[in-house]
Design a protein around this motif. Structure first.
Motif, mmCIF file in Angstrom:
data_model
loop_
_atom_site.group_PDB
_atom_site.id
_atom_site.type_symbol
_atom_site.label_atom_id
_atom_site.label_comp_id
_atom_site.label_asym_id
_atom_site.label_seq_id
_atom_site.Cartn_x
_atom_site.Cartn_y
_atom_site.Cartn_z
ATOM 1 N N GLN A 70 8.486 12.824 -22.342
ATOM 2 C CA GLN A 70 9.197 12.319 -21.070
ATOM 3 C C GLN A 70 8.246 11.897 -19.955
ATOM 4 O OE1 GLN A 70 11.700 15.628 -20.294
ATOM 5 N NE2 GLN A 70 13.437 14.388 -20.997
ATOM 6 N N SER A 71 7.186 12.688 -19.715
ATOM 7 C CA SER A 71 5.963 12.322 -18.873
ATOM 8 C C SER A 71 5.380 11.313 -19.190
ATOM 9 C CB SER A 71 5.186 13.347 -18.799
ATOM 10 O OG SER A 71 4.309 13.396 -17.782
ATOM 11 N N HIS A 72 4.956 10.949 -20.393
ATOM 12 C CA HIS A 72 4.307 9.750 -21.000
ATOM 13 C C HIS A 72 4.957 8.437 -20.937
ATOM 14 C CE1 HIS A 72 0.581 11.871 -22.179
ATOM 15 N NE2 HIS A 72 1.421 12.579 -23.221
ATOM 16 N N ALA A 73 6.294 8.703 -21.234
ATOM 17 C CA ALA A 73 7.106 7.453 -20.975
ATOM 18 C C ALA A 73 7.319 7.078 -19.344
ATOM 19 C CB ALA A 73 8.703 7.708 -21.471
ATOM 20 N N PHE A 74 7.481 8.049 -18.676
ATOM 21 C CA PHE A 74 7.644 7.896 -17.157
ATOM 22 C C PHE A 74 6.214 7.337 -16.615
ATOM 23 C CE2 PHE A 74 6.695 9.449 -13.010
ATOM 24 C CZ PHE A 74 7.690 8.847 -12.271
ATOM 25 N N GLN A 75 5.200 7.709 -17.099
ATOM 26 C CA GLN A 75 3.887 7.461 -16.532
ATOM 27 C C GLN A 75 3.733 5.855 -17.081
ATOM 28 O OE1 GLN A 75 0.749 9.997 -17.981
ATOM 29 N NE2 GLN A 75 1.433 11.693 -16.283
ATOM 30 N N GLN A 76 4.084 5.511 -18.377
ATOM 31 C CA GLN A 76 3.656 4.248 -18.656
ATOM 32 C C GLN A 76 4.629 3.149 -17.993
ATOM 33 O OE1 GLN A 76 5.295 3.620 -22.828
ATOM 34 N NE2 GLN A 76 3.962 1.781 -22.962
ATOM 35 N N ARG A 77 5.841 3.617 -17.655
ATOM 36 C CA ARG A 77 6.691 2.497 -16.645
ATOM 37 C C ARG A 77 6.234 2.634 -15.483
ATOM 38 N NH1 ARG A 77 13.102 3.203 -18.421
ATOM 39 N NH2 ARG A 77 12.919 2.448 -20.545
ATOM 40 N N LEU A 78 5.601 3.674 -14.909
ATOM 41 C CA LEU A 78 5.224 3.747 -13.400
ATOM 42 C C LEU A 78 3.923 2.958 -13.262
ATOM 43 C CD1 LEU A 78 5.909 4.646 -10.637
ATOM 44 C CD2 LEU A 78 4.639 6.823 -11.108
ATOM 45 N N LYS B 245 0.788 -1.034 -0.098
ATOM 46 C CA LYS B 245 -0.110 0.086 -0.018
ATOM 47 C C LYS B 245 0.717 1.252 -0.116
ATOM 48 C CE LYS B 245 -4.442 -1.095 2.501
ATOM 49 N NZ LYS B 245 -5.230 -0.686 3.252
ATOM 50 N N ARG B 246 2.045 1.277 0.829
ATOM 51 C CA ARG B 246 2.798 2.454 0.685
ATOM 52 C C ARG B 246 3.496 2.387 -0.601
ATOM 53 N NH1 ARG B 246 5.656 0.852 6.318
ATOM 54 N NH2 ARG B 246 3.848 1.656 7.719
ATOM 55 N N ALA B 247 3.847 1.578 -1.268
ATOM 56 C CA ALA B 247 4.542 1.573 -2.543
ATOM 57 C C ALA B 247 3.239 1.929 -3.749
ATOM 58 C CB ALA B 247 4.717 0.126 -3.027
ATOM 59 N N LEU B 248 2.215 1.926 -3.313
ATOM 60 C CA LEU B 248 1.018 2.645 -4.290
ATOM 61 C C LEU B 248 0.816 3.909 -3.983
ATOM 62 C CD1 LEU B 248 -1.926 -0.109 -4.371
ATOM 63 C CD2 LEU B 248 -0.345 0.582 -6.207
ATOM 64 N N LYS B 249 1.035 4.200 -2.687
ATOM 65 C CA LYS B 249 1.260 5.849 -2.518
ATOM 66 C C LYS B 249 2.216 6.410 -3.005
ATOM 67 C CE LYS B 249 0.766 9.283 1.247
ATOM 68 N NZ LYS B 249 1.211 9.898 0.242
ATOM 69 N N ALA B 250 3.528 5.761 -2.851
ATOM 70 C CA ALA B 250 4.697 6.585 -3.644
ATOM 71 C C ALA B 250 4.550 6.427 -5.127
ATOM 72 C CB ALA B 250 5.822 5.708 -3.337
ATOM 73 N N ALA B 251 4.070 5.610 -5.670
ATOM 74 C CA ALA B 251 3.702 5.853 -7.317
ATOM 75 C C ALA B 251 2.547 6.783 -7.365
ATOM 76 C CB ALA B 251 2.980 4.439 -7.614
ATOM 77 N N ASN B 252 1.549 7.093 -6.594
ATOM 78 C CA ASN B 252 0.619 7.952 -7.021
ATOM 79 C C ASN B 252 1.530 9.344 -6.832
ATOM 80 O OD1 ASN B 252 -1.327 6.323 -7.443
ATOM 81 N ND2 ASN B 252 -2.229 6.230 -5.558
ATOM 82 N N ASP B 253 2.095 9.524 -5.683
ATOM 83 C CA ASP B 253 2.872 10.797 -5.460
ATOM 84 C C ASP B 253 3.800 11.178 -6.736
ATOM 85 O OD1 ASP B 253 1.684 10.897 -3.150
ATOM 86 O OD2 ASP B 253 3.443 10.444 -1.926
ATOM 87 N N ALA B 254 4.505 10.104 -7.231
ATOM 88 C CA ALA B 254 5.324 10.073 -8.243
ATOM 89 C C ALA B 254 4.631 10.571 -9.391
ATOM 90 C CB ALA B 254 6.198 9.020 -8.497
ATOM 91 N N LEU B 255 3.543 10.352 -9.563
ATOM 92 C CA LEU B 255 2.551 10.755 -10.754
ATOM 93 C C LEU B 255 2.352 12.058 -10.787
ATOM 94 C CD1 LEU B 255 0.265 7.609 -11.282
ATOM 95 C CD2 LEU B 255 2.000 8.351 -12.894
#
Length: 67
Positions: free
Chosen positions: A33-41, A7-17
Motif C-alpha cells: 500500500q505504501s509503495h502504491a501511495f508513494q508512486q502516486r504521490l 512550494k506549500r504543495a511540495l511540503k504537503a507531499a513531503n509530509d505525506a511521505l
C-alpha cells in the motif's frame, strides 16, 4: 504567489511521505500500500515541480524584459 503555493504543495507531499512511513512502521499500512501511495504521490510531486519550473522561467523572462 503561484510559486509560493506550489512550494506549500511540495511540503504537503513531503509530509505525506513521512506520514506514510510512520503508518507502515506502526502497522496501519502495508508495504505494498505504501509503495502504491508513494508512486502516486511522486507523480503529483513531479507535476508540481514541473509547474514550478515553468512559472519560474516565465518570471525570469518577464523580469529580463523589464531591465
Amino acid at each position: 504567489m503561484t510559486i509560493a503555493y506550489l512550494k506549500r504543495a511540495l511540503k504537503a507531499a513531503n509530509d505525506a511521505l513521512n506520514a506514510s512511513a510512520k503508518l507502515v512502521a506502526s502497522g496501519h499500512m502495508t508495504l505494498p500500500q505504501s509503495h502504491a501511495f508513494q508512486q502516486r504521490l511522486f507523480q503529483v510531486r513531479n507535476h508540481v515541480v514541473d509547474h514550478m519550473s515553468v512559472f519560474r522561467s516565465e518570471w525570469r523572462r518577464r523580469q529580463g524584459e523589464k531591465q
